[in-house]
Motif scaffolding. Structure first.
Motif, mmCIF file in Angstrom:
data_model
loop_
_atom_site.group_PDB
_atom_site.id
_atom_site.type_symbol
_atom_site.label_atom_id
_atom_site.label_comp_id
_atom_site.label_asym_id
_atom_site.label_seq_id
_atom_site.Cartn_x
_atom_site.Cartn_y
_atom_site.Cartn_z
ATOM 1 N N GLY B 382 37.797 30.827 30.828
ATOM 2 C CA GLY B 382 37.197 32.062 30.341
ATOM 3 C C GLY B 382 35.976 32.426 31.167
ATOM 4 O O GLY B 382 35.778 33.590 31.557
ATOM 5 N N THR B 383 35.159 31.426 31.472
ATOM 6 C CA THR B 383 33.979 31.642 32.311
ATOM 7 C C THR B 383 34.388 32.148 33.681
ATOM 8 O O THR B 383 33.746 33.051 34.240
ATOM 9 C CB THR B 383 33.201 30.323 32.444
ATOM 10 N N PHE B 384 35.464 31.566 34.209
ATOM 11 C CA PHE B 384 35.942 31.970 35.536
ATOM 12 C C PHE B 384 36.251 33.469 35.551
ATOM 13 O O PHE B 384 35.773 34.213 36.411
ATOM 14 C CB PHE B 384 37.189 31.151 35.882
ATOM 15 N N PHE B 385 37.018 33.917 34.555
ATOM 16 C CA PHE B 385 37.404 35.332 34.571
ATOM 17 C C PHE B 385 36.222 36.238 34.238
ATOM 18 O O PHE B 385 36.097 37.334 34.793
ATOM 19 C CB PHE B 385 38.582 35.567 33.619
ATOM 20 N N ALA B 386 35.358 35.769 33.362
ATOM 21 C CA ALA B 386 34.162 36.568 33.067
ATOM 22 C C ALA B 386 33.312 36.721 34.326
ATOM 23 O O ALA B 386 32.772 37.798 34.602
ATOM 24 C CB ALA B 386 33.356 35.899 31.960
ATOM 25 N N ALA B 387 33.220 35.637 35.111
ATOM 26 C CA ALA B 387 32.435 35.709 36.342
ATOM 27 C C ALA B 387 33.079 36.677 37.327
ATOM 28 O O ALA B 387 32.382 37.410 38.041
ATOM 29 C CB ALA B 387 32.302 34.317 36.963
ATOM 30 N N LEU B 388 34.418 36.687 37.365
ATOM 31 C CA LEU B 388 35.100 37.653 38.238
ATOM 32 C C LEU B 388 34.744 39.083 37.825
ATOM 33 O O LEU B 388 34.441 39.932 38.668
ATOM 34 C CB LEU B 388 36.615 37.468 38.184
ATOM 35 N N LEU B 389 34.747 39.321 36.499
ATOM 36 C CA LEU B 389 34.418 40.664 36.018
ATOM 37 C C LEU B 389 32.987 41.042 36.426
ATOM 38 O O LEU B 389 32.736 42.148 36.929
ATOM 39 C CB LEU B 389 34.557 40.721 34.490
ATOM 40 N N PHE B 390 32.058 40.105 36.231
ATOM 41 C CA PHE B 390 30.677 40.411 36.570
ATOM 42 C C PHE B 390 30.484 40.526 38.081
ATOM 43 O O PHE B 390 29.670 41.319 38.551
ATOM 44 C CB PHE B 390 29.739 39.342 35.978
ATOM 45 N N GLY B 391 31.260 39.738 38.832
ATOM 46 C CA GLY B 391 31.226 39.878 40.287
ATOM 47 C C GLY B 391 31.689 41.263 40.693
ATOM 48 O O GLY B 391 31.121 41.901 41.585
ATOM 49 N N ALA B 392 32.735 41.744 39.988
ATOM 50 C CA ALA B 392 33.236 43.091 40.268
ATOM 51 C C ALA B 392 32.172 44.131 39.948
ATOM 52 O O ALA B 392 31.969 45.086 40.695
ATOM 53 C CB ALA B 392 34.502 43.351 39.443
ATOM 54 N N PHE B 393 31.462 43.934 38.830
ATOM 55 C CA PHE B 393 30.383 44.861 38.492
ATOM 56 C C PHE B 393 29.341 44.902 39.598
ATOM 57 O O PHE B 393 28.816 45.951 39.956
ATOM 58 C CB PHE B 393 29.703 44.430 37.187
ATOM 59 N N LYS B 394 29.034 43.708 40.136
ATOM 60 C CA LYS B 394 27.999 43.657 41.171
ATOM 61 C C LYS B 394 28.478 44.346 42.441
ATOM 62 O O LYS B 394 27.754 45.151 43.033
ATOM 63 C CB LYS B 394 27.636 42.199 41.484
ATOM 64 N N ALA B 395 29.713 43.990 42.866
ATOM 65 C CA ALA B 395 30.226 44.578 44.096
ATOM 66 C C ALA B 395 30.381 46.092 43.929
ATOM 67 O O ALA B 395 30.007 46.874 44.809
ATOM 68 C CB ALA B 395 31.574 43.940 44.455
ATOM 69 N N GLY B 396 30.925 46.495 42.764
ATOM 70 C CA GLY B 396 31.134 47.917 42.541
ATOM 71 C C GLY B 396 29.838 48.657 42.305
ATOM 72 O O GLY B 396 29.702 49.826 42.667
ATOM 73 N N GLY B 397 28.866 47.971 41.686
ATOM 74 C CA GLY B 397 27.593 48.616 41.391
ATOM 75 C C GLY B 397 26.883 49.086 42.640
ATOM 76 O O GLY B 397 26.285 50.174 42.669
ATOM 77 N N THR B 398 26.981 48.269 43.703
ATOM 78 C CA THR B 398 26.362 48.671 44.952
ATOM 79 C C THR B 398 26.992 49.944 45.481
ATOM 80 O O THR B 398 26.300 50.887 45.890
ATOM 81 C CB THR B 398 26.532 47.544 45.999
ATOM 82 N N SER B 399 28.326 49.978 45.453
ATOM 83 C CA SER B 399 29.012 51.168 45.967
ATOM 84 C C SER B 399 28.737 52.378 45.077
ATOM 85 O O SER B 399 28.601 53.505 45.553
ATOM 86 C CB SER B 399 30.511 50.892 46.075
ATOM 87 N N MET B 400 28.570 52.124 43.763
ATOM 88 C CA MET B 400 28.266 53.220 42.847
ATOM 89 C C MET B 400 26.883 53.794 43.152
ATOM 90 O O MET B 400 26.688 55.014 43.139
ATOM 91 C CB MET B 400 28.322 52.700 41.409
ATOM 92 N N ALA B 401 25.943 52.891 43.444
ATOM 93 C CA ALA B 401 24.585 53.362 43.741
ATOM 94 C C ALA B 401 24.581 54.221 45.000
ATOM 95 O O ALA B 401 23.884 55.236 45.078
ATOM 96 C CB ALA B 401 23.645 52.172 43.901
ATOM 97 N N VAL B 402 25.394 53.812 45.986
ATOM 98 C CA VAL B 402 25.403 54.544 47.244
ATOM 99 C C VAL B 402 26.191 55.850 47.124
ATOM 100 O O VAL B 402 25.720 56.913 47.510
ATOM 101 C CB VAL B 402 25.998 53.667 48.371
ATOM 102 N N ASN B 403 27.399 55.753 46.547
ATOM 103 C CA ASN B 403 28.307 56.902 46.583
ATOM 104 C C ASN B 403 28.127 57.885 45.440
ATOM 105 O O ASN B 403 28.444 59.061 45.585
ATOM 106 C CB ASN B 403 29.760 56.412 46.591
#
Lengths: 435, 459
Positions: B382-403
């Motif tokens: 569960g932690t593994f998949f939650a971390a993937l989700l939060f990793g996605a938020f981080k990776a996507g958040g950067t692109s959201m801030a820029v775009n």
């Protein structure tokens, strides 16, 4: 059991007490270690030259001359005093099982003084303005005390408040925003209280109504407030109208020096030349202490925090008491947050509380969940923090980073029972389910 | 102590109207707790994790659907949805075009809603593309955001496991942040301080980082075991001590003599994790290490004697003591392991992405790890998949801030809301008016997330 004891002779009574008394050697041991440190560092390897403490400012009613102390000689005196006090602590522990309070406090004062002389004597310039040290410390102390008082209110009623940081930050942001819009600092102050109260409401709703673990809620609320204020800061406060960020220019709460008192050297500028928030802080410390320990209301709150079942049996509504206390605590911390943007600096910036909420938590614990204790702890932490910033550029015998660690290290020692015993209210952190 | 141990069944729970279902379930959980105090809440929690990724063969199809429809799986999903919705509202009301269109709302209300939709879809679209695949980006790296997601997830997985394993033993490790810093200090000192042959050097860095984190976690465990000092307080304080310690070291012993900033020299090449997908992507072998760590922790918790002891201590320390387990030893051991896992997260940072030590080496990972562990319901996978989700938020958040010009702080808001809602299932059920359903035959499943996530233990 008690009747048995009372019928015995007083001699037996003392003997029995001697048997029962748990002699804790922690205090003498800690004092002895510190005394050895003092002898080695302050006295034997003490710096040459003089340490100068400037005591007066121009505004003061009467001017005191600078206090010039020969660093090494003063270090030797301080170290000897430490040794004597540590010995007394040993003797007292041997005789009556505990160290008298005046010995502990004198030891602390002497040790801190020796430390200050050593550290100032060791710098290149060898002088420090005591007034600057203390007034600068108040910039840290004021929000710390408000934060700690919020913690006192919550934890005395049995709810752990890790969200102090979030409440301070919410207060700081709202004060800046509302202050800028209305142009009235007191409107900002009021809004800050409301913002803190809202964070408190979330903490109370989730931990009391939905029985979510209080620490989890606190941690998450800190993140939520940091994200929310950061987001709104970017979106609203950076809007520029005619080249100026109009939503981030809160007015300043005016300083209200108290006549006469504010002209006493050192104490005057530190305590009696403040904004309304500074006086409110002093009033709240005394008021909450009195309310908690001298009124029926306080007795009820402490009962709820120590033994909710018993309180419930006596007809106190445990969860409502807790709810109201958490709300009040939130409002207090919110007001403390306003200090950042209405007094200390006059604009909001992201994460400007910078972990001060956690130092407030430390002060609360180091002050043993007591408003006055928390106030004194906050003073100590504030002076240490400000000493660090003052000495940032000077070459000192001890690095500023270690001074910055001091509050945290002392708190760990306190909860581990090495420096006194710091005990939380018994029911703190445990949700109460009537049953 | 949570109510599971101290209180007898709380029938008269606060609000009998809207949350009869959860109150009843809490009562049943208490009954099981009272009847068999050492019974571990592991089975239900494990099934959750297994059910979500469809690997658990033991769960029948009917049971699985019921679990998803009525149980915590649906609550988790709805929590994410509600959190994203609130985020969307925030984005919409603060958007400048929406504000402009709202100026003539009564003349043309459609414009306002169109502007709202544009703002939200732009932001979340950028978030999604940044985290997964963006066909319009100019570089390979920009197109395949999924690998950035994995890169960001790597330290989160490791630190999340650290929080998870401590939870299961009933300890609340808020100190992942400090343990990451200590791990990075140790790993860095080995990585740029000494020269070793390739392979051995990286191994030494990994071990060193784990030791560094374990020391910091061990202090909290030791003090908890010996003096009863509350681990939450101790670990919070240790976080700040670690921050000041690294600042001090970066000014002195570990400072790069060639730089005026407080940064360390770069790591030697032999001390770095090899890049998995060539020099164009940041994804490094630390990700493999983190997957191995998930497997190891899953084995430790569910298959080993030590893990059983941890869970027993977490479920009820008194019962564990009565059963002959040494609770204090368990506290120290679990905090050592937890600290070591956080230390590995520090290694992933310094040998994987950062490549030199600075004061920001831990970022916000230690605090994100807490939310990751909560979202992952304190199970390794569960932690593994939650971390993937939060990793996605981080990776996507950067692109959201820029775009899309939406501050990355909105990600913090969404993340914290998710955890708040997940932690309070009654609230989500109340919002969506879901009944707890007929799944009452397995009362352990309806235990509140907190009891489950902390192994039902005192925090």
């Amino acid at each position: 059991m008690s009747t048995v004891i009372s019928t015995k002779s007083s001699a037996d009574n003392t003997a029995l007490r001697d048997q029962l008394a748990v002699r804790s050697w922690k205090v003498p041991i800690v004092f002895a270690a510190l005394a050895v440190f003092a002898v080695v560092v302050f006295a034997v390897f003490g710096p040459e030259g003089h340490a100068t403490f400037r005591l007066s400012q121009e505004q003061d009613a009467w001017q005191l001359p600078d206090l010039v102390l020969p660093a090494k000689a003063s270090g030797i005196v301080a170290a000897l005093a430490c040794v004597v006090l540590a010995l007394m602590s040993y003797l007292q522990t041997k005789a009556v099982g505990r160290t008298a309070r005046w010995v502990s406090s004198s030891f602390t004062v002497v040790f801190v003084a020796g430390f200050l002389i050593w550290i100032i004597g060791g710098t290149k310039t060898q002088n420090i303005t005591l007034v600057g040290l203390f007034t600068g410390a108040m910039l840290i102390v004021t929000p710390l005390v408000f934060g700690s008082l919020s913690g006192v209110l919550c934890e005395r009623s049995g709810v752990v408040n890790i969200a102090i940081e979030g409440q301070l930050l919410a207060g700081a942001f709202t004060a800046a925003l509302v202050g800028s819009i209305t142009g009235n600092a007191f409107a900002g102050l009021f809004a800050a209280a409301v913002a803190g109260l809202l964070v408190g409401f979330l903490l109370a709703a989730f931990s009391i109504k939905y029985l979510v673990n209080q620490i989890i809620v606190g941690v998450v609320l800190n993140v939520l407030v940091a994200g929310l204020t950061g987001f709104l800061f970017e979106k609203i406060m950076k809007i520029k109208v005619a080249g100026a960020t109009i939503y981030n220019q809160p007015p300043h709460l005016p300083d209200l020096p108290i006549p006469v008192l504010s002209e006493i050297p050192i104490i005057g500028p530190t305590f009696f030349r403040q904004s309304v928030l500074g006086y409110l802080m002093l009033v709240l410390v005394a008021g909450i202490w009195f309310a908690l320990f001298r009124t029926r209301w306080g007795l009820r709150i402490r009962a709820v925090g120590e033994h909710p079942q018993a309180a419930d049996t006596m007809g106190i509504n445990v969860n409502r008491t807790r709810f109201l206390n958490v709300l009040a605590g939130g409002a207090v911390a919110g007001v403390g947050g306003a200090y950042f943007t209405l007094v200390a600096v006059s604009s909001f910036s992201k994460d400007m509380t910078g972990g001060l909420g956690f130092i407030a938590l430390a002060a609360l614990i180091f002050g043993r969940w007591n408003p006055i204790g928390a106030f004194l702890a906050a003073l100590l932490f504030g002076v240490a923090g400000n000493l660090k910033s003052i000495l940032q550029l000077a070459v000192t015998p001890v690095d500023g980073q270690f001074l910055a660690m001091l509050p945290y290290a002392l708190t760990i020692l306190a909860v581990a029972g090495l420096v006194g015993k710091s005990r939380a209210p018994a029911a703190s952190g445990i949700p109460y389910v009537k049953g | 102590m949570t109510d599971a141990q101290t209180e007898p069944a709380p029938h008269g729970n606060a609000a009998p109207t809207e949350e009869t279902a959860p109150a009843g379930s809490a009562g049943e959980a208490d009954l099981t707790g009272a009847a068999a105090p050492i019974k571990l809440p592991e089975s239900g929690a494990e099934k959750d994790g297994g059910g979500k990724n469809g690997k658990n063969g033991a769960e029948t199809g009917d049971g699985l659907i019921r679990e998803i429809m009525t149980g915590s799986g649906l609550v988790s999903l709805l929590a994410v949805v509600v959190a994203l919705l609130i985020g969307a509202i925030l984005i919409a009301v603060t958007d400048s075009r929406v504000a402009a269109a709202a100026g003539y709302f009564f003349a043309q209300p459609g414009d306002t809603f169109a502007a709202m939709w544009a703002a939200v879809s732009e932001a979340y679209g950028a978030l999604l593309r940044g985290a997964t695949y963006d066909p319009n980006a100019r570089t390979w790296l920009g197109q395949l955001g999924i690998f950035e997601t994995l890169t960001f997830a790597t330290p989160l997985i490791l630190a999340g496991l650290a929080v998870t394993i401590a939870f299961r033993a009933g300890l609340f490790n808020i100190g992942a942040q400090g343990q990451i810093i200590l791990g990075a200090i140790f790993a860095g000192a080995i990585g740029f301080g000494i020269e070793l042959p390739p392979g051995i050097h990286l191994l030494a860095v990994i071990v060193g980082g784990a030791v560094g984190g374990a020391i910091w976690g061990g202090i909290a465990g030791f003090l908890k075991a010996r003096t009863g000092a509350h681990e939450v307080i101790v670990t919070i304080m240790l976080n700040y001590i670690a921050v000041n310690l690294v600042l001090y070291l970066l000014k002195n012993q570990l400072k790069d003599p060639g730089s005026s900033n407080p940064v360390s020299p770069p790591m030697h090449q032999s001390a770095l994790f090899p890049l998995l997908l060539g020099p164009n992507f940041r994804l490094h072998a630390g990700f493999i290490l983190s997957v191995l760590a998930v497997i190891a922790v899953a084995w430790l918790l569910n298959r080993s004697t030590l893990g059983f002891e941890f869970r027993a201590i977490g479920a009820n320390p008194n019962a564990a003591r009565t059963a002959g387990m040494v609770v204090t030893r368990g506290y120290i051991l679990v905090m050592l392991i937890s600290g070591a896992l956080s230390g590995l997260a520090g290694v992933a940072q310094i040998s994987g992405t950062e490549r030199s030590l600075d004061a920001e080496v831990a970022g916000n990972i230690g605090f994100d790890a807490i939310t990751v562990a909560l979202l992952g319901r304190s199970t390794p996978w569960g932690t593994f998949f939650a971390a993937l989700l939060f990793g996605a938020f981080k990776a996507g958040g950067t692109s959201m801030a820029v775009n899309a010009d939406v501050s990355i702080d909105i990600v913090l808001v969404v993340q914290s809301l998710i955890v708040l809602f997940i932690a309070a299932p009654p609230l989500v059920r109340a919002i969506f008016r879901i009944k707890s359903g007929p799944g009452k035959t397995k009362p352990a499943k309806n235990t509140s997330i907190v009891t489950k996530s902390t192994g039902g233990a005192a925090v």
